[in-house]
Structure formats: structure tokens, C-alpha cells
Design a protein around this motif. Structure first.
Motif, PDB file in Angstrom:
ATOM      1  N   GLN A  63       0.840  -1.195   0.000  1.00  0.00           N
ATOM      2  CA  GLN A  63       0.000   0.000   0.000  1.00  0.00           C
ATOM      3  C   GLN A  63       0.877   1.247   0.000  1.00  0.00           C
ATOM      4  O   GLN A  63       0.604   2.214  -0.718  1.00  0.00           O
ATOM      5  CB  GLN A  63      -0.929   0.002   1.218  1.00  0.00           C
ATOM      6  N   LEU A 286      -7.064  -0.983  -0.232  1.00  0.00           N
ATOM      7  CA  LEU A 286      -6.230  -0.807  -1.424  1.00  0.00           C
ATOM      8  C   LEU A 286      -7.104  -0.653  -2.663  1.00  0.00           C
ATOM      9  O   LEU A 286      -6.798   0.139  -3.561  1.00  0.00           O
ATOM     10  CB  LEU A 286      -5.282  -1.993  -1.583  1.00  0.00           C
ATOM     11  N   GLU A 289      -8.149   2.898  -3.065  1.00  0.00           N
ATOM     12  CA  GLU A 289      -7.059   3.758  -3.526  1.00  0.00           C
ATOM     13  C   GLU A 289      -6.809   3.582  -5.023  1.00  0.00           C
ATOM     14  O   GLU A 289      -6.552   4.552  -5.747  1.00  0.00           O
ATOM     15  CB  GLU A 289      -5.781   3.449  -2.737  1.00  0.00           C
TER      16      GLU A 289
END
Length: 313
Positions: A63, A286, A289
Motif C-alpha cells: 500500500q 487498497l 485507492e
């Protein structure tokens, strides 16, 4: 009169040379600032990798690795502003190169999303098997409690860059176009190197990383230097597999073993449940994102294309 004109010509010539020299220095400084941003971000990532040790590759690690992408993209955007060279003024080959880069980045985001989706489905399958244990159906549960299976992935055919290998060694950075071009080369190579790390970690296979690591050519390789070696060791030693996936698989093996020998498996089931819940949050985090980056890149492409369409009209 002739002498006066000669003096004026010399004065203008000196002023023009001074302006050119000053502009060239400013362009070089802006490019150097971009390189510094990239290198400092990579060094910060390297420090985390070294301090984490055996805990990588892990979800928090990849990440943080993924967060390098918006940092580098934003740094490039600042460079464009610093050299006062908006995209609407770019020449055709520069626009084409940028659009090609963003298209490949969108495709990579889709590949990462697909890998995350696969991991999410694997987690759901394990959660179902765990519910069967809790509902006193251990024999049936064993059939569903299989270790997380990864998806081998190859990226080399779709993400190979042409022309980057030779650029950067001879061309002087005296024009806005040349500065933007080198920055594009660096951004492409760095971002896809990062994506190679993510894909190898998510699919549990070193191949994507090994294929992507040299996509930026010598210039990018020189900036990565020891970082690529350090990260490569982490990926290869762990066969690209995430620590969290290994932990879940170990929990699955422990739970199945306890069920098969007829021992109470409450502790193993609780441990697997805890790890699955953490895994779910990481996958979703994740995923959000990646989706955010995809939307920003797509919006930027659309804005650029719309701007050129309006210019034509």
C-alpha cells in the motif's frame, strides 16, 4: 550611425544569450527538483522496506508502495507548471506519449483491481467454510477450507516501452519539450516498476515484477540503483506472496488438521476469522485507492482531450 547599430546588435545579442542561459538553468533546476522528489520518495520506501524486514511483502508495504504513484504523478504535474508548459501547448509526439502512458496506467489499475477481486472471492470462500465449522458441519467445512489460490499473471507483452533506452544520455535539457520528455520517461518507468511490485505481490508470482523492472531503460535503472536490488530480493525470496496470504493459508492448514484429527478447533477457527477480517479491510482499502487513482487519471485524460477538441473548433 553604423557604429551605434553595431553596439545595439551586440547588446541585444548579449541579452538574448543571458535570457537563453537563464531559461536553460531554470529548466534544469525544475527537472532536478522532480528527480529529487522521485528519489526522496523511493528512499523513504526503501527505509520502510529495510525496517520491516521479514514482514514484507505485506499489504501495508504494497500500500505504501502504491502511494508512490500519485506522489510521482503530482510531481510531474508541478513540473509542468514550473516550466510554464501547459499540455495544450505540447507538440503532438509529447501528447501522444502522455496519452499512451495514462492508457497503460489505466489498464494496470484494472489488472490490480481484478487481482484484488480474486483475493476477495477467495476470502469469501474461506468465510463460507468457516461458517460451516461454526454450524457444526466440520466434514463439509473441510471441502471448502482450501488455501488461497493465486492467479499467475504476465505483463510483458502489453507494457513494453520503446525509445526510453536511448533517451537521456545525450540530449541537452535546454527546451521545455526535452525536459517534459525526460520527466515522462522517468514517470513511466517508476510508476510501472511500482505496478510490477504490486502485481507480483497480489498474484504470488515474481514474473510481473521481473518483466516490469527494466521497462524504463538505463535512465530509470540509474535512479532506482540499490532500491531495485533490495526490493527484488524481497519479491524473489518470498516468491512474491503476501505475508497475509501466507498467514491465512497457515491458519487454514491448522484448522483443517484440527478437524481431521477430531480435536476441538475453536482456537484455530477464531484465529482464521480474525485474519480474514483484517484481510478484508486491507483488500477493500487498497481497492479504494486504486479506484481513486483510476478516476483521477481518467478525468485528466478526458480534460486534456476535451481541451484539444475545443482548440480545433
Amino acid at each position: 550611425m553604423v557604429l551605434l547599430l553595431q553596439k545595439i546588435d551586440k547588446l541585444y545579442s548579449k541579452l538574448e544569450n543571458y535570457h537563453h542561459s537563464h531559461q536553460s538553468q531554470a529548466l534544469s533546476s525544475s527537472l532536478e527538483a522532480f528527480h529529487t522528489l522521485v528519489c526522496s520518495s523511493l528512499n523513504s520506501f526503501l527505509s520502510t522496506s529495510r525496517s520491516a524486514g521479514s514482514e514484507v511483502p505485506s499489504f501495508p508495504w504494497i500500500q505504501q508502495c502504491f502511494e508512490l504513484i500519485p506522489i510521482i504523478n503530482n510531481g510531474f504535474a508541478k513540473l509542468v507548471v514550473a516550466v510554464d508548459y501547459p499540455m495544450t501547448e505540447w507538440e503532438g509526439d509529447s501528447v501522444e506519449e502522455y496519452l499512451r502512458y495514462t492508457l497503460k496506467l489505466l489498464e494496470l489499475c484494472n489488472s490490480i483491481t481484478c487481482s484484488l477481486s480474486h483475493l476477495g472471492k477467495e476470502r469469501l470462500s474461506l468465510s463460507h467454510g468457516l461458517s460451516l465449522v461454526e454450524n457444526s458441519s466440520p466434514c463439509l467445512a473441510v471441502e471448502h477450507l482450501r488455501q488461497i489460490q493465486v492467479q499467475p499473471k504476465s505483463l510483458s507483452k502489453d507494457f513494453r516501452f520503446q525509445g526510453n533506452e536511448e533517451h537521456g544520455s545525450r540530449e541537452p535539457f535546454t527546451t521545455k519539450k526535452s525536459v517534459i520528455h525526460q520527466a515522462l520517461v522517468v514517470m513511466e518507468g517508476m510508476v510501472f516498476w511500482v505496478c510490477g511490485i504490486l502485481m507480483s505481490s497480489l498474484v504470488g508470482n515474481t514474473k510481473p515484477y521481473m518483466e516490469m523492472r527494466h521497462s524504463g531503460g538505463r535512465l530509470v535503472s540509474s535512479l532506482l540503483a540499490g532500491l531495485d536490488l533490495s526490493v527484488g530480493e524481497v519479491i524473489v525470496e518470498n516468491h512474491g506472496m503476501l505475508k497475509e496470504v501466507k498467514d491465512i493459508n497457515d491458519s487454514v492448514a491448522g484448522l483443517v488438521s484440527a478437524i481431521q484429527i477430531g480435536r476441538k478447533s475453536k482456537a484455530e477457527a477464531e484465529e482464521l476469522q480474525r485474519r480474514l477480517e483484517m484481510f478484508e479491510k486491507m483488500v477493500e482499502g487498497l481497492g479504494k485507492e486504486v479506484a481513486c487513482l483510476f478516476n483521477k487519471v481518467l478525468a485528466g485524460r478526458n480534460q486534456l482531450l476535451n481541451g484539444f477538441q475545443h482548440q480545433k473548433h
